[in-house]
Write a protein that holds these residues in place. Structure first.
Motif, short mmCIF file in Angstrom:
data_model
loop_
_atom_site.label_atom_id
_atom_site.label_comp_id
_atom_site.label_asym_id
_atom_site.label_seq_id
_atom_site.Cartn_x
_atom_site.Cartn_y
_atom_site.Cartn_z
N SER A 171 38.41 39.78 55.88
CA SER A 171 37.92 40.05 57.05
C SER A 171 39.00 40.28 58.18
O SER A 171 38.60 39.63 59.36
CB SER A 171 36.84 39.07 57.49
OG SER A 171 35.88 38.94 56.27
N ASP A 172 39.79 40.99 57.94
CA ASP A 172 40.93 41.23 59.18
C ASP A 172 41.11 42.65 59.09
O ASP A 172 42.07 43.22 59.92
CB ASP A 172 42.04 40.51 58.74
CG ASP A 172 42.98 41.08 57.53
OD1 ASP A 172 42.10 41.75 56.71
OD2 ASP A 172 44.00 40.58 57.08
N GLY A 173 40.31 43.48 58.47
CA GLY A 173 40.37 45.17 58.66
C GLY A 173 41.44 45.66 57.96
O GLY A 173 41.62 46.92 57.96
N VAL A 174 42.25 44.94 57.02
CA VAL A 174 43.12 45.34 56.24
C VAL A 174 42.91 45.04 54.83
O VAL A 174 42.53 43.88 54.40
CB VAL A 174 44.67 44.66 56.56
CG1 VAL A 174 45.43 45.31 55.80
CG2 VAL A 174 44.69 45.14 58.16
N GLY A 175 42.83 45.68 53.79
CA GLY A 175 42.91 45.47 52.38
C GLY A 175 43.99 44.53 51.98
O GLY A 175 44.79 44.14 52.50
N ASP A 176 43.51 43.93 50.78
CA ASP A 176 44.56 42.92 50.15
C ASP A 176 44.32 42.80 48.81
O ASP A 176 43.47 43.74 47.98
CB ASP A 176 43.79 41.57 50.83
CG ASP A 176 42.40 41.35 50.94
OD1 ASP A 176 41.75 41.32 49.71
OD2 ASP A 176 41.55 41.03 51.94
N LEU A 177 45.00 42.12 48.16
CA LEU A 177 44.96 41.77 46.67
C LEU A 177 43.67 41.50 45.97
O LEU A 177 43.32 41.99 44.86
CB LEU A 177 46.18 41.07 46.05
CG LEU A 177 47.57 41.31 46.39
CD1 LEU A 177 48.69 40.38 45.79
CD2 LEU A 177 47.84 42.68 46.06
N ALA A 178 42.98 40.54 46.48
CA ALA A 178 41.56 40.12 46.13
C ALA A 178 40.65 41.19 46.28
O ALA A 178 39.91 41.42 45.34
CB ALA A 178 41.28 38.96 46.86
N GLY A 179 40.96 42.06 47.17
CA GLY A 179 40.04 43.24 47.15
C GLY A 179 40.14 44.18 46.25
O GLY A 179 39.26 44.88 45.37
N ILE A 180 41.50 44.54 45.63
CA ILE A 180 41.78 45.42 44.58
C ILE A 180 41.12 44.73 43.36
O ILE A 180 40.53 45.49 42.54
CB ILE A 180 43.32 45.49 44.23
CG1 ILE A 180 44.01 45.99 45.53
CG2 ILE A 180 43.57 46.43 43.03
CD1 ILE A 180 45.51 46.12 45.46
N LEU A 181 41.26 43.41 43.12
CA LEU A 181 40.63 42.67 41.97
C LEU A 181 39.08 43.01 41.94
O LEU A 181 38.53 43.43 40.78
CB LEU A 181 41.00 41.28 42.10
CG LEU A 181 40.40 40.54 40.91
CD1 LEU A 181 40.61 40.74 39.61
CD2 LEU A 181 40.68 38.84 41.28
N ALA A 182 38.56 42.96 43.02
CA ALA A 182 37.22 42.94 43.29
C ALA A 182 36.76 44.39 42.78
O ALA A 182 35.54 44.63 42.50
CB ALA A 182 36.68 42.64 44.59
N ARG A 183 37.58 45.38 42.99
CA ARG A 183 37.34 46.78 42.65
C ARG A 183 37.48 47.35 41.58
O ARG A 183 37.47 48.46 40.88
CB ARG A 183 37.68 47.92 43.92
CG ARG A 183 36.86 47.39 45.26
CD ARG A 183 35.65 47.71 45.18
NE ARG A 183 34.86 47.66 46.65
CZ ARG A 183 33.45 47.77 46.78
NH1 ARG A 183 32.76 48.03 45.62
NH2 ARG A 183 33.20 47.68 47.96
N LEU A 184 38.23 46.41 40.54
CA LEU A 184 38.82 46.78 39.29
C LEU A 184 37.77 47.38 38.37
O LEU A 184 38.07 48.44 37.63
CB LEU A 184 39.59 45.77 38.23
CG LEU A 184 40.79 45.58 38.98
CD1 LEU A 184 41.43 44.04 38.04
CD2 LEU A 184 41.82 46.43 39.14
N ASP A 185 36.42 46.99 38.19
CA ASP A 185 35.56 47.38 37.48
C ASP A 185 35.09 48.79 37.86
O ASP A 185 34.85 49.73 36.97
CB ASP A 185 34.25 46.80 37.42
CG ASP A 185 34.32 45.25 36.82
OD1 ASP A 185 35.36 45.34 35.89
OD2 ASP A 185 33.86 44.27 37.16
N ALA A 186 35.18 49.21 39.25
CA ALA A 186 34.98 50.77 39.57
C ALA A 186 35.98 51.37 39.06
O ALA A 186 35.74 52.74 38.77
CB ALA A 186 35.03 50.69 41.29
N LEU A 187 36.93 50.83 38.92
CA LEU A 187 38.43 51.95 38.39
C LEU A 187 38.36 52.21 36.77
O LEU A 187 38.34 53.15 36.28
CB LEU A 187 39.48 51.31 38.72
CG LEU A 187 39.93 51.46 40.35
CD1 LEU A 187 41.19 50.68 40.54
CD2 LEU A 187 39.68 52.80 40.96
N VAL A 188 37.51 51.09 36.16
CA VAL A 188 37.24 51.26 34.74
C VAL A 188 36.35 52.09 34.54
O VAL A 188 36.19 53.21 33.74
CB VAL A 188 36.97 49.82 34.06
CG1 VAL A 188 36.44 49.93 32.68
CG2 VAL A 188 38.21 48.67 34.30
N ASP A 189 35.08 52.02 35.39
CA ASP A 189 34.01 53.20 35.30
C ASP A 189 34.68 54.51 35.62
O ASP A 189 34.11 55.42 34.92
CB ASP A 189 32.94 52.61 36.20
CG ASP A 189 32.07 53.70 36.25
OD1 ASP A 189 31.07 53.46 35.27
OD2 ASP A 189 31.87 54.34 37.21
#
Ligand code: ISL
Length: 559
Positions: free
Chosen positions: A30-48
């Motif tokens: 919640s600082d307006g900048v992406g982060d490593l935890a954010g990438i982890l949270a979106r890995l399934d979208a990349l697998v898809d």
């Protein structure tokens, strides 16, 4: 034409790489900048989506003068992006999903806040003085020579307290390391080892994308660059355009360093093969030299079927699709020239966009960006996708008060800013497109059309750009002719680019209409995998003789 059909390829040959710009992918803090935890949270979208590897732009501790390409510690994580524990979770999460993780590494320069540089500038006798490029002033007190910065003006900055200049290929906050110094090399190789061994079980990262690999070494006599005879602009134009980089780029000593980096990666490739990717902006004949010479530093000869003989970078990035006019004849010529220039055993690769280039959809238009997807994902060699291109994201509009990029701030009004292509990923229809919470301002504005273009909206539409990408990635995975086959019959006719991919008896014909008019083509009888209109919703029989405007047809030919 030289080509390389046949099996036994490694993951980075058959796979597809996806670049994540971590500031802009997903914010979880919640600082307006992406982060490593954010990438982890979106890995399934990349697998898809169907990609095989992610390359993550720098997340090391950094003052962020160049948004992380100014590294202050090669073996840490900037608090803005998380912690080393977050990194360990990310690499474990990627590997658990069968995804590879490639780190961006910045060997040419550090931040001016890196302890090495702080020590180096301390005094002329500092133990690390020689880790950077220091030089006495010219007799008139000015810079030692005419070497430029890629971000405008001279590449030399005067250090008052020690009375010498230091060189920086980019910002003054990014001093260039002295790669002629063996201690510098060892320090960088140690940092590479850190990441190659990091993570649960010590499996480590799957490779590196090496920043500005062709700039590592500069002339040891500090000779001035000659003028560029093709430059006809005004004297206020960026210095870098006015010169030929004869003494600041592509020095022959660089190849030996690349071979050493490759040998280091090879020494870790016994169980999990690793890849060395180089960011190299050079004409094709010079670019392909970075594949290296046959066999000189090879440590694992049985691992690779095709690249085993070459000891340089496995993927010197090929940016020529970005730099070539979007015309069928020009691109056919590019494919033929590139394929012909590859040394025996070299594996090709293709790139359509990255965080330094105007977005694909803004360069060639939204309609042709979809045709470009078919091109990228049916060419021979490893494709690298830039986040958001799978949605057809255009450049964002950046108001003057929103400019963040130092390349723009240093050279205003020349269109050199890179903020437009770094705008946050658009995930859904909620406020801030799911990138960060509604009440937080993202670090850069979203693209205008995010309510229609976002990932969630396109997932529901079987004719969306995202649907085209998912379909093509699935086809590429399914057909060996596409992921490892040969390429032949590259031709252009009336604005239609055509080629054949083949693996043994299997032949796939690709027709890409780069024009605004429907064109008739002679196709093989077979099964249409992608029909005109970029309809990827199911296979059908047919001999397609028409390719609609801004469209493509892919046919699996009858045996
Ligand atoms: O001059 C160029 C191409 O010939 C530029 O594109 C430049 O070489 C390129 O921007 C280098 O990029 C890399 O290093 C920079 C960083 O700002 C970029 O984001 C990175 O990709 C300095 O580390």
């Amino acid at each position: 034409m030289q080509n390389e059909g046949g099996g036994n390829q490694l993951w980075w040959q058959t796979g597809v790489v996806y670049q994540v710009y971590p500031r802009s992918f997903q914010d979880t803090s919640s600082d307006g900048v992406g982060d490593l935890a954010g990438i982890l949270a979106r890995l399934d979208a990349l697998v898809d989506l169907g990609v095989d590897a992610i390359w993550v732009s720098p997340f090391y501790p950094s003052p962020m003068a160049d948004f992380g390409y100014d590294v202050a510690d090669y073996t840490g994580v900037d608090p803005l992006f998380g912690t080393l524990d977050d990194f360990d979770r990310l690499i474990a999460g990627a590997h658990a999903r069968g995804l590879k993780l490639i780190l961006d590494f910045v060997p040419n320069h550090t931040s001016d806040q890196h302890p090495w540089f702080l020590d180096s500038r301390e005094s002329r006798t500092s133990s690390r003085r020689d880790w950077y490029l220091w030089h006495d002033p010219a007799p008139d007190g000015g810079p030692p020579n005419n070497w430029p910065s890629h971000f405008g003006g001279s590449g030399w900055t005067f250090d008052e307290s020690t009375g010498q200049y230091y060189f920086h290929s980019f910002l003054r906050e990014q001093p260039d390391l002295n790669w002629r110094n063996p201690a510098v090399r060892e320090a960088i190789y140690a940092a590479m080892r850190f990441w190659l061994e990091r993570g649960p079980g010590g499996r480590g990262v799957d490779g590196f994308r090496m920043d500005v690999l062709w700039l590592l070494i500069k002339d040891d006599q500090f000779r001035s660059n000659p003028p560029n005879p093709d430059f006809h602009g005004d004297a206020n134009a960026p210095l870098i355009w006015q010169q030929l980089p004869l003494y600041t780029a592509d020095q022959p000593e660089t190849y030996e360093i690349v071979a050493t980096m490759r040998a280091l990666l090879d020494s870790y490739s016994g169980v999990y093969p690793r890849v060395l990717i180089g960011e190299i902006y050079l004409p094709i004949p010079k670019l392909v030299r970075y594949y290296g010479k046959p066999g000189t530093s090879l440590e694992t000869p049985k691992l690779e079927s095709q690249t085993a003989q070459l000891a340089g970078a496995q993927m010197p990035f090929n940016f020529h699709l970005i730099q070539t006019p979007w015309e069928a004849e020009r691109i056919a010529d590019l494919i033929r020239r590139y394929e012909a220039a590859l040394p025996p055993g070299a594996w090709p690769n293709w790139v359509l966009g990255n965080h330094d280039q105007k977005r694909l959809a803004s360069r060639i238009g939204a309609a042709q960006a979809r045709v470009a997807a078919v091109l990228l994902l049916t060419l021979r060699g490893t494709p690298t996708l830039y986040y958001g291109d799978e949605l057809g994201m255009p450049d964002a509009n950046i108001a003057p008060g929103q400019i963040r990029d130092p390349a723009e701030k240093n050279q205003p009004g020349r269109g050199l800013g890179r903020d437009p292509e770094r705008s946050p990923m658009i995930w859904d229809g909620s406020e801030n497109a799911g990138f960060c919470p509604a009440e937080i301002q993202p670090w850069l504005p979203l693209v205008d059309d995010w309510p229609e273009l976002n990932h969630a909206a396109q997932l529901k539409d079987e004719h969306s750009t995202l649907a085209v990408y998912r379909c093509l990635l699935a086809l590429r995975r399914r057909y060996p002719a596409l992921h490892s086959g040969a390429i032949s019959d590259v031709a252009a006719d009336h604005g239609v680019l055509q080629y054949v991919r083949s693996d043994g008896a299997a032949r796939i014909q690709v027709h890409l209409n780069l024009t605004e008019e429907s064109q008739s083509v002679r196709g093989c009888p077979g099964t249409v995998l992608v029909a005109s209109g970029l309809d990827c919703t199911g296979e059908r029989r047919g001999e397609n003789l028409w390719v609609l405007a801004n469209s493509a047809v892919v046919v699996l030919c009858d045996p």
